[in-house]
Design a protein around this motif. Structure first.
Motif, PDB file in Angstrom:
ATOM      1  N   PHE A   1       0.838  -1.188   0.000  1.00  0.00           N
ATOM      2  CA  PHE A   1       0.000   0.000   0.000  1.00  0.00           C
ATOM      3  C   PHE A   1       0.874   1.239   0.000  1.00  0.00           C
ATOM      4  O   PHE A   1       2.052   1.192   0.340  1.00  0.00           O
ATOM      5  CB  PHE A   1      -0.956   0.021   1.203  1.00  0.00           C
ATOM      6  N   VAL A   2       0.274   2.354  -0.418  1.00  0.00           N
ATOM      7  CA  VAL A   2       0.956   3.658  -0.388  1.00  0.00           C
ATOM      8  C   VAL A   2       0.530   4.356   0.892  1.00  0.00           C
ATOM      9  O   VAL A   2      -0.653   4.363   1.246  1.00  0.00           O
ATOM     10  CB  VAL A   2       0.595   4.505  -1.627  1.00  0.00           C
ATOM     11  N   LEU A   3       1.498   4.944   1.559  1.00  0.00           N
ATOM     12  CA  LEU A   3       1.237   5.636   2.816  1.00  0.00           C
ATOM     13  C   LEU A   3       1.772   7.060   2.694  1.00  0.00           C
ATOM     14  O   LEU A   3       2.969   7.269   2.505  1.00  0.00           O
ATOM     15  CB  LEU A   3       1.928   4.888   3.958  1.00  0.00           C
ATOM     16  N   GLY A   4       0.857   8.025   2.757  1.00  0.00           N
ATOM     17  CA  GLY A   4       1.240   9.425   2.634  1.00  0.00           C
ATOM     18  C   GLY A   4       1.961   9.936   3.874  1.00  0.00           C
ATOM     19  O   GLY A   4       1.988   9.269   4.913  1.00  0.00           O
ATOM     20  N   PRO A   5       2.522  11.124   3.779  1.00  0.00           N
ATOM     21  CA  PRO A   5       3.218  11.717   4.929  1.00  0.00           C
ATOM     22  C   PRO A   5       2.271  11.897   6.115  1.00  0.00           C
ATOM     23  O   PRO A   5       1.101  12.240   5.951  1.00  0.00           O
ATOM     24  CB  PRO A   5       3.687  13.068   4.412  1.00  0.00           C
ATOM     25  N   ASN A   6       2.773  11.622   7.309  1.00  0.00           N
ATOM     26  CA  ASN A   6       2.039  11.800   8.566  1.00  0.00           C
ATOM     27  C   ASN A   6       0.709  11.060   8.593  1.00  0.00           C
ATOM     28  O   ASN A   6      -0.290  11.565   9.097  1.00  0.00           O
ATOM     29  CB  ASN A   6       1.835  13.287   8.861  1.00  0.00           C
TER      30      ASN A   6
ATOM     31  N   ALA B   1       9.561  -3.260  -9.290  1.00  0.00           N
ATOM     32  CA  ALA B   1       8.522  -3.325 -10.318  1.00  0.00           C
ATOM     33  C   ALA B   1       7.319  -4.157  -9.896  1.00  0.00           C
ATOM     34  O   ALA B   1       6.187  -3.838 -10.262  1.00  0.00           O
ATOM     35  CB  ALA B   1       9.112  -3.887 -11.613  1.00  0.00           C
ATOM     36  N   GLU B   2       7.526  -5.195  -9.087  1.00  0.00           N
ATOM     37  CA  GLU B   2       6.386  -6.036  -8.693  1.00  0.00           C
ATOM     38  C   GLU B   2       5.433  -5.305  -7.753  1.00  0.00           C
ATOM     39  O   GLU B   2       4.346  -5.800  -7.465  1.00  0.00           O
ATOM     40  CB  GLU B   2       6.841  -7.365  -8.082  1.00  0.00           C
ATOM     41  N   LEU B   3       5.822  -4.135  -7.277  1.00  0.00           N
ATOM     42  CA  LEU B   3       4.948  -3.342  -6.403  1.00  0.00           C
ATOM     43  C   LEU B   3       4.284  -2.185  -7.171  1.00  0.00           C
ATOM     44  O   LEU B   3       4.041  -1.118  -6.625  1.00  0.00           O
ATOM     45  CB  LEU B   3       5.752  -2.787  -5.218  1.00  0.00           C
ATOM     46  N   SER B   4       3.933  -2.420  -8.416  1.00  0.00           N
ATOM     47  CA  SER B   4       3.340  -1.356  -9.233  1.00  0.00           C
ATOM     48  C   SER B   4       1.824  -1.232  -9.044  1.00  0.00           C
ATOM     49  O   SER B   4       1.234  -0.286  -9.556  1.00  0.00           O
ATOM     50  CB  SER B   4       3.659  -1.597 -10.708  1.00  0.00           C
ATOM     51  N   ASN B   5       1.194  -2.163  -8.345  1.00  0.00           N
ATOM     52  CA  ASN B   5      -0.263  -2.125  -8.122  1.00  0.00           C
ATOM     53  C   ASN B   5      -0.612  -1.943  -6.656  1.00  0.00           C
ATOM     54  O   ASN B   5      -1.455  -2.639  -6.116  1.00  0.00           O
ATOM     55  CB  ASN B   5      -0.907  -3.432  -8.644  1.00  0.00           C
ATOM     56  N   CYS B   6       0.023  -0.990  -6.018  1.00  0.00           N
ATOM     57  CA  CYS B   6      -0.142  -0.785  -4.573  1.00  0.00           C
ATOM     58  C   CYS B   6      -0.978   0.446  -4.252  1.00  0.00           C
ATOM     59  O   CYS B   6      -0.999   0.904  -3.109  1.00  0.00           O
ATOM     60  CB  CYS B   6       1.224  -0.666  -3.899  1.00  0.00           C
ATOM     61  N   GLY B   7      -1.645   0.996  -5.262  1.00  0.00           N
ATOM     62  CA  GLY B   7      -2.467   2.188  -5.039  1.00  0.00           C
ATOM     63  C   GLY B   7      -1.783   3.469  -5.463  1.00  0.00           C
ATOM     64  O   GLY B   7      -2.255   4.556  -5.109  1.00  0.00           O
ATOM     65  N   GLN B   8      -0.680   3.367  -6.219  1.00  0.00           N
ATOM     66  CA  GLN B   8      -0.027   4.574  -6.697  1.00  0.00           C
ATOM     67  C   GLN B   8      -0.936   5.322  -7.660  1.00  0.00           C
ATOM     68  O   GLN B   8      -1.600   4.709  -8.486  1.00  0.00           O
ATOM     69  CB  GLN B   8       1.293   4.229  -7.435  1.00  0.00           C
ATOM     70  N   VAL B   9      -0.969   6.626  -7.528  1.00  0.00           N
ATOM     71  CA  VAL B   9      -1.744   7.473  -8.430  1.00  0.00           C
ATOM     72  C   VAL B   9      -0.822   7.861  -9.574  1.00  0.00           C
ATOM     73  O   VAL B   9       0.240   8.436  -9.354  1.00  0.00           O
ATOM     74  CB  VAL B   9      -2.296   8.716  -7.707  1.00  0.00           C
ATOM     75  N   ILE B  10      -1.239   7.543 -10.790  1.00  0.00           N
ATOM     76  CA  ILE B  10      -0.384   7.817 -11.969  1.00  0.00           C
ATOM     77  C   ILE B  10      -0.858   9.044 -12.685  1.00  0.00           C
ATOM     78  O   ILE B  10      -1.983   9.361 -12.805  1.00  0.00           O
ATOM     79  CB  ILE B  10      -0.366   6.612 -12.920  1.00  0.00           C
TER      80      ILE B  10
END
Length: 196
Positions: free
Chosen positions: A146-151, A187-196
């Motif tokens: 998953f992607v975790l934003g700052p704070n 590369a295998e972590l390309s579907n973790c919720g990144q906004v493109i």
């Protein structure tokens, strides 16, 4: 005869000026100091925080999830989980991002045993293999990201499947948590919720 040595000398001076002006440094040495503290899992800049009494920070500073009487928070209600059963805990521990650089990170959590899987009932957690959402025990996976934003923090749940186990069996496994600065993840972590 004198023109030849003067010409060669002039060419050498011109060549050394060209080389001297366009020199590329190939080596540089400097001593600098680097300082860091080794700290416990719950006080790091990217920290793991126990939420349920089944999770705690051990004396060595590591997060431990323990469903046995060996847990220091053990309330005395039983000796573990039942055979041929499945247990779901929505919020066992949290992962938070408190980096000074104020940047998002990609977090990967893996289990060394497929009987232990992870999810977040709050959403935003994905299976590394295929990118399916892992938002409930039925969609939990042993390798999530998953992607975790700052704070911010993400509460992680666990699904324990004791199918095929018998009384007296003991699970001793490893949970691995890795974090990458967004954009540097494998590369295998390309579907973790990144906004493109």
């Amino acid at each position: 005869m004198r023109k030849m040595p003067l010409g060669i000398l002039g060419a050498m001076v011109a060549l050394s000026l060209v080389i001297g002006v366009s020199a590329t440094f190939s080596d540089y040495n400097a001593d600098r100091s680097i300082h860091w503290n080794i700290t416990t899992d719950d006080t790091e800049l990217i920290d793991l925080k126990p939420i349920q009494p089944y999770a705690y920070i051990a004396d060595n500073g590591e997060l431990v999830v323990d469903f046995s009487p060996n847990n220091p928070n053990y309330p005395g209600y039983g000796d573990g989980i039942s055979p041929a059963s499945e247990y779901n805990f929505n919020e066992v521990f949290a992962v938070s991002n408190h980096l000074w650089e104020n940047m998002p990170i990609v977090v990967r959590i893996t289990s060394s045993n497929t009987h232990v899987e992870f999810y977040s009932h709050e959403g935003g957690v994905y299976a590394v293999d295929g990118g399916a959402a892992a938002t409930a025990s039925d969609s939990a996976r042993d390798d999530v990201c998953f992607v975790l934003g700052p704070n911010s923090e993400k509460k992680i749940g666990m699904d324990l499947s004791a199918n095929g186990d018998s009384p007296g069996d003991v699970w001793d496994l490893t949970m691995t948590v890795k974090a990458y600065r967004l954009g540097t993840e494998p590369a295998e972590l390309s579907n973790c919720g990144q906004v493109i």
